[in-house]
Design a protein around this motif. Structure first.
Motif, PDB file in Angstrom:
ATOM      1  N   VAL A   1       0.838  -1.206   0.000  1.00 38.90           N
ATOM      2  CA  VAL A   1       0.000   0.000   0.000  1.00 38.90           C
ATOM      3  C   VAL A   1       0.872   1.255   0.000  1.00 38.90           C
ATOM      4  CG1 VAL A   1      -1.671   1.325   1.357  1.00 38.90           C
ATOM      5  CG2 VAL A   1      -1.937  -1.149   1.130  1.00 38.90           C
ATOM      6  N   LEU A   2       1.918   1.242   0.825  1.00 37.15           N
ATOM      7  CA  LEU A   2       2.803   2.401   0.904  1.00 37.15           C
ATOM      8  C   LEU A   2       3.531   2.615  -0.416  1.00 37.15           C
ATOM      9  CD1 LEU A   2       4.031   4.609   2.720  1.00 37.15           C
ATOM     10  CD2 LEU A   2       5.814   2.991   3.303  1.00 37.15           C
ATOM     11  N   LYS A   3       3.980   1.540  -1.043  1.00 36.69           N
ATOM     12  CA  LYS A   3       4.680   1.642  -2.325  1.00 36.69           C
ATOM     13  C   LYS A   3       3.761   2.239  -3.394  1.00 36.69           C
ATOM     14  CE  LYS A   3       7.354  -0.995  -5.587  1.00 36.69           C
ATOM     15  NZ  LYS A   3       7.404  -2.243  -6.287  1.00 36.69           N
TER      16      LYS A   3
ATOM     17  N   GLN B   1       2.216   6.956  -6.677  1.00 33.27           N
ATOM     18  CA  GLN B   1       1.234   7.974  -7.067  1.00 33.27           C
ATOM     19  C   GLN B   1       1.775   9.375  -6.804  1.00 33.27           C
ATOM     20  OE1 GLN B   1      -2.200   6.859  -4.794  1.00 33.27           O
ATOM     21  NE2 GLN B   1      -3.115   5.708  -6.487  1.00 33.27           N
ATOM     22  N   GLN B   2       2.423   9.548  -5.663  1.00 38.22           N
ATOM     23  CA  GLN B   2       2.968  10.868  -5.341  1.00 38.22           C
ATOM     24  C   GLN B   2       4.072  11.256  -6.308  1.00 38.22           C
ATOM     25  OE1 GLN B   2       4.030  11.094  -1.203  1.00 38.22           O
ATOM     26  NE2 GLN B   2       1.973  10.552  -0.529  1.00 38.22           N
ATOM     27  N   LEU B   3       4.928  10.296  -6.680  1.00 41.56           N
ATOM     28  CA  LEU B   3       5.987  10.592  -7.639  1.00 41.56           C
ATOM     29  C   LEU B   3       5.402  10.941  -9.006  1.00 41.56           C
ATOM     30  CD1 LEU B   3       8.677   7.917  -6.765  1.00 41.56           C
ATOM     31  CD2 LEU B   3       8.818  10.378  -6.419  1.00 41.56           C
ATOM     32  N   ASP B   4       4.348  10.217  -9.410  1.00 40.67           N
ATOM     33  CA  ASP B   4       3.698  10.546 -10.684  1.00 40.67           C
ATOM     34  C   ASP B   4       3.148  11.966 -10.652  1.00 40.67           C
ATOM     35  OD1 ASP B   4       4.284   8.041 -11.628  1.00 40.67           O
ATOM     36  OD2 ASP B   4       2.275   7.220 -11.286  1.00 40.67           O
ATOM     37  N   THR B   5       2.513  12.320  -9.544  1.00 37.19           N
ATOM     38  CA  THR B   5       1.955  13.665  -9.407  1.00 37.19           C
ATOM     39  C   THR B   5       3.067  14.708  -9.476  1.00 37.19           C
ATOM     40  OG1 THR B   5       0.196  12.788  -8.013  1.00 37.19           O
ATOM     41  CG2 THR B   5       0.576  15.159  -7.913  1.00 37.19           C
TER      42      THR B   5
ATOM     43  N   MET C   1       5.955  14.437 -10.960  1.00 39.41           N
ATOM     44  CA  MET C   1       6.462  14.501 -12.332  1.00 39.41           C
ATOM     45  C   MET C   1       5.522  15.307 -13.228  1.00 39.41           C
ATOM     46  SD  MET C   1       9.372  13.109 -12.479  1.00 39.41           S
ATOM     47  CE  MET C   1       9.617  12.854 -14.218  1.00 39.41           C
ATOM     48  N   ILE C   2       4.221  15.111 -13.060  1.00 38.85           N
ATOM     49  CA  ILE C   2       3.246  15.862 -13.861  1.00 38.85           C
ATOM     50  C   ILE C   2       3.344  17.347 -13.548  1.00 38.85           C
ATOM     51  CG2 ILE C   2       0.774  16.263 -14.185  1.00 38.85           C
ATOM     52  CD1 ILE C   2       0.433  13.190 -13.804  1.00 38.85           C
ATOM     53  N   LEU C   3       3.425  17.680 -12.257  1.00 40.26           N
ATOM     54  CA  LEU C   3       3.532  19.085 -11.873  1.00 40.26           C
ATOM     55  C   LEU C   3       4.817  19.706 -12.405  1.00 40.26           C
ATOM     56  CD1 LEU C   3       2.208  18.959  -8.217  1.00 40.26           C
ATOM     57  CD2 LEU C   3       1.057  19.900 -10.215  1.00 40.26           C
ATOM     58  N   ARG C   4       5.902  18.953 -12.351  1.00 39.09           N
ATOM     59  CA  ARG C   4       7.178  19.452 -12.866  1.00 39.09           C
ATOM     60  C   ARG C   4       7.090  19.690 -14.378  1.00 39.09           C
ATOM     61  NH1 ARG C   4      11.797  22.031 -11.428  1.00 39.09           N
ATOM     62  NH2 ARG C   4      13.331  21.602 -13.015  1.00 39.09           N
ATOM     63  N   PHE C   5       6.465  18.761 -15.088  1.00 43.16           N
ATOM     64  CA  PHE C   5       6.298  18.898 -16.530  1.00 43.16           C
ATOM     65  C   PHE C   5       5.464  20.133 -16.862  1.00 43.16           C
ATOM     66  CE2 PHE C   5       3.873  17.998 -20.419  1.00 43.16           C
ATOM     67  CZ  PHE C   5       4.926  17.883 -21.312  1.00 43.16           C
ATOM     68  N   ARG C   6       4.366  20.328 -16.114  1.00 47.37           N
ATOM     69  CA  ARG C   6       3.518  21.504 -16.358  1.00 47.37           C
ATOM     70  C   ARG C   6       4.291  22.792 -16.110  1.00 47.37           C
ATOM     71  NH1 ARG C   6      -2.146  19.732 -13.494  1.00 47.37           N
ATOM     72  NH2 ARG C   6      -2.783  18.239 -15.063  1.00 47.37           N
ATOM     73  N   LYS C   7       5.107  22.794 -15.067  1.00 51.32           N
ATOM     74  CA  LYS C   7       5.901  23.981 -14.757  1.00 51.32           C
ATOM     75  C   LYS C   7       6.878  24.279 -15.892  1.00 51.32           C
ATOM     76  CE  LYS C   7       9.006  25.820 -11.258  1.00 51.32           C
ATOM     77  NZ  LYS C   7       9.745  25.554 -10.050  1.00 51.32           N
ATOM     78  N   GLU C   8       7.510  23.229 -16.424  1.00 51.16           N
ATOM     79  CA  GLU C   8       8.440  23.410 -17.533  1.00 51.16           C
ATOM     80  C   GLU C   8       7.723  23.934 -18.775  1.00 51.16           C
ATOM     81  OE1 GLU C   8      11.774  23.102 -17.699  1.00 51.16           O
ATOM     82  OE2 GLU C   8      11.790  22.737 -15.543  1.00 51.16           O
ATOM     83  N   VAL C   9       6.548  23.376 -19.071  1.00 50.51           N
ATOM     84  CA  VAL C   9       5.790  23.822 -20.244  1.00 50.51           C
ATOM     85  C   VAL C   9       5.367  25.278 -20.076  1.00 50.51           C
ATOM     86  CG1 VAL C   9       3.627  23.500 -21.514  1.00 50.51           C
ATOM     87  CG2 VAL C   9       5.018  21.523 -20.911  1.00 50.51           C
ATOM     88  N   ASP C  10       4.906  25.630 -18.883  1.00 50.77           N
ATOM     89  CA  ASP C  10       4.522  27.022 -18.635  1.00 50.77           C
ATOM     90  C   ASP C  10       5.714  27.963 -18.803  1.00 50.77           C
ATOM     91  OD1 ASP C  10       1.956  26.217 -18.165  1.00 50.77           O
ATOM     92  OD2 ASP C  10       2.097  26.313 -15.972  1.00 50.77           O
ATOM     93  N   SER C  11       6.873  27.543 -18.319  1.00 54.48           N
ATOM     94  CA  SER C  11       8.046  28.413 -18.446  1.00 54.48           C
ATOM     95  C   SER C  11       8.463  28.544 -19.913  1.00 54.48           C
ATOM     96  CB  SER C  11       9.201  27.888 -17.609  1.00 54.48           C
ATOM     97  OG  SER C  11       9.698  26.679 -18.133  1.00 54.48           O
TER      98      SER C  11
END
Length: 110
Positions: A65-67, A72-76, A78-88
């Motif tokens: 369950v923890l894994k 899920q948190q790492l995926d989130t 990565m998505i946020l990082r990608f969005r930040k890069e695209v916005d920049s």
């Protein structure tokens, strides 16, 4: 220039007092900053203790369950990082286009 023993003793006393006062003031500031850090990290310490308690209760089912939660948190993240890069990139493109236009305009005038 010769220094008399009296002047040397006074100089030694001043230096020792200076170091003593410096150590005392450093200790006072360190104690103050440590108390502020403990107050600021109170929440993090409580959270860390909960994690440690959960870790002590860990078994193969809990680990699965923890894994999944970590994945899920790492995926989130990565998505946020990608969005930040695209916005920049979107912010940088108009500026690069304007600079490109300015260069062409300056070449055209000559």
């Amino acid at each position: 220039m010769k220094l008399s023993p009296k002047v040397l003793k006074i100089l030694l006393i001043v230096v020792v007092l200076g170091f003593g006062i410096g150590f005392y003031l450093q200790d006072v500031k360190h104690e103050e900053s440590t108390s502020h850090a403990w107050k600021a990290n109170r929440y993090n310490l409580e959270r860390f203790n909960k994690i440690m308690e959960y870790n002590n209760k860990m078994n193969s089912t809990n680990w699965r369950v923890l894994k999944d939660s970590i994945d899920q948190q790492l995926d989130t993240l990565m998505i946020l990082r990608f969005r930040k890069e695209v916005d920049s990139l979107e912010d940088a493109e108009p500026q690069a286009y304007e600079e490109h236009q300015e260069q062409h305009a300056s070449f055209g005038l000559q």
